[in-house]
Design a protein around this motif. Sequence first.
Motif, PDB file in Angstrom:
ATOM      1  N   THR A 134      -4.332   6.821  -3.652  1.00  0.00           N
ATOM      2  CA  THR A 134      -3.767   5.648  -2.978  1.00  0.00           C
ATOM      3  C   THR A 134      -3.650   4.499  -3.973  1.00  0.00           C
ATOM      4  O   THR A 134      -4.466   4.374  -4.899  1.00  0.00           O
ATOM      5  CB  THR A 134      -4.642   5.198  -1.793  1.00  0.00           C
ATOM      6  OG1 THR A 134      -5.950   4.842  -2.284  1.00  0.00           O
ATOM      7  CG2 THR A 134      -4.773   6.308  -0.759  1.00  0.00           C
TER       8      THR A 134
ATOM      9  N   SER B 157       0.846  -1.198   0.000  1.00  0.00           N
ATOM     10  CA  SER B 157       0.000   0.000   0.000  1.00  0.00           C
ATOM     11  C   SER B 157       0.880   1.246   0.000  1.00  0.00           C
ATOM     12  O   SER B 157       1.952   1.263   0.616  1.00  0.00           O
ATOM     13  CB  SER B 157      -0.902   0.038   1.240  1.00  0.00           C
ATOM     14  OG  SER B 157      -1.716  -1.112   1.318  1.00  0.00           O
ATOM     15  N   ARG B 158       0.372   2.280  -0.678  1.00  0.00           N
ATOM     16  CA  ARG B 158       1.117   3.547  -0.708  1.00  0.00           C
ATOM     17  C   ARG B 158       0.158   4.706  -0.933  1.00  0.00           C
ATOM     18  O   ARG B 158      -0.802   4.585  -1.702  1.00  0.00           O
ATOM     19  CB  ARG B 158       2.152   3.517  -1.830  1.00  0.00           C
ATOM     20  CG  ARG B 158       3.272   4.543  -1.674  1.00  0.00           C
ATOM     21  CD  ARG B 158       4.271   4.394  -2.801  1.00  0.00           C
ATOM     22  NE  ARG B 158       5.525   5.045  -2.530  1.00  0.00           N
ATOM     23  CZ  ARG B 158       6.514   5.165  -3.424  1.00  0.00           C
ATOM     24  NH1 ARG B 158       6.357   4.669  -4.638  1.00  0.00           N
ATOM     25  NH2 ARG B 158       7.636   5.780  -3.109  1.00  0.00           N
ATOM     26  N   ARG B 159       0.456   5.825  -0.258  1.00  0.00           N
ATOM     27  CA  ARG B 159      -0.375   7.027  -0.386  1.00  0.00           C
ATOM     28  C   ARG B 159       0.460   8.155  -0.972  1.00  0.00           C
ATOM     29  O   ARG B 159       1.670   8.231  -0.762  1.00  0.00           O
ATOM     30  CB  ARG B 159      -0.936   7.445   0.977  1.00  0.00           C
ATOM     31  CG  ARG B 159      -1.849   6.394   1.609  1.00  0.00           C
ATOM     32  CD  ARG B 159      -2.313   6.838   2.985  1.00  0.00           C
ATOM     33  NE  ARG B 159      -3.063   8.083   2.925  1.00  0.00           N
ATOM     34  CZ  ARG B 159      -2.854   9.131   3.715  1.00  0.00           C
ATOM     35  NH1 ARG B 159      -1.883   9.099   4.627  1.00  0.00           N
ATOM     36  NH2 ARG B 159      -3.595  10.227   3.602  1.00  0.00           N
TER      37      ARG B 159
ATOM     38  N   THR C 281      -2.724   0.156  -4.172  1.00  0.00           N
ATOM     39  CA  THR C 281      -2.461  -1.112  -3.488  1.00  0.00           C
ATOM     40  C   THR C 281      -2.133  -2.164  -4.532  1.00  0.00           C
ATOM     41  O   THR C 281      -2.581  -2.090  -5.686  1.00  0.00           O
ATOM     42  CB  THR C 281      -3.674  -1.593  -2.670  1.00  0.00           C
ATOM     43  OG1 THR C 281      -4.771  -1.878  -3.556  1.00  0.00           O
ATOM     44  CG2 THR C 281      -4.096  -0.542  -1.645  1.00  0.00           C
TER      45      THR C 281
END
Length: 296
Positions: free
Chosen positions: A279, A271-273, A281
């Motif tokens: 966002t 996951s990364r924002r 995933t």
Amino acid sequence: AAAAQRKHISVVVWFDSFRVYANSTLNPDAENSAGIACMNSRAAHFLESKPAERLLHNESGGLVLESFAHLHVVDYQKRAMQVFKRDMCLNMTRSGYVDGCGIDGSQQRAGTSAIPGVSNESAAAWNSGKVCFMNGTTAAIGEGLVLGKMEWELGGARGYANGIIQEGCGNSNATVTNLRSVAQRSRALGGVPLVYECHADCDPNTSGDCVSSVAAFLVGAGPYAYWGFGSWVINTKGLQSLSGRWSPLFERKLGDPLGDATYDAASGVWSRRFASGTTATFNAHTNTGTVRWANA
């Protein structure tokens, strides 16, 4: 792809690392693949004019025929040929209008199915010489680009290559880990730019599968990483040909990442924002991903 923060676009000329693209007059064994029958360049004439000095030979003393189209092979055992190929790139970039060279087949080696029939001794010397050519070109080109094909070819400011165009860069956990590895390598080298173009094998304008490819890229990408798509040949003329390379996807808001991706070992999900609120995933078990765009 931007080679440095002060630049927005870099123009890269593409040539092969070892194949001599010559027509059947220069090389009677050449197969008519990819339009080879009409290839009649000055470089091919130069290389084919003195085969004993410039072309790789097999264990029987004949000229090596590589496996793609039975083309002859530049002999990197000879220092003069390392210099010839290096200077080919440097001459094309000297004007300032071309920023670097893409070197096709850079990852391929003698003594493999790509370049068969070579003794172990010659293969080792040839492979070493080819790396010397790549290293020398990267060292001499300054802020320019020398692009290979695989992430393990990336070195540093004076390394094997300072960028790659990875074909078929798709929705897999390998894409995530390769991108992350290159970003870590860049940081370890003090922020040296290592350009990584993830050239996808899907079209975001027609294929839903591209969502997972983009998600894998966004989760793993570091500075100087880029995602692109499209075929390798354009048969139309003019700027309209660029329409096949563009997608509304590129107009989405992203912003800087708010940190490295996190990984949940139990679910297998990265996951990364991003600063925009986007966002991404990616599931390493199923090779599927999602992207929730801030302006969707």
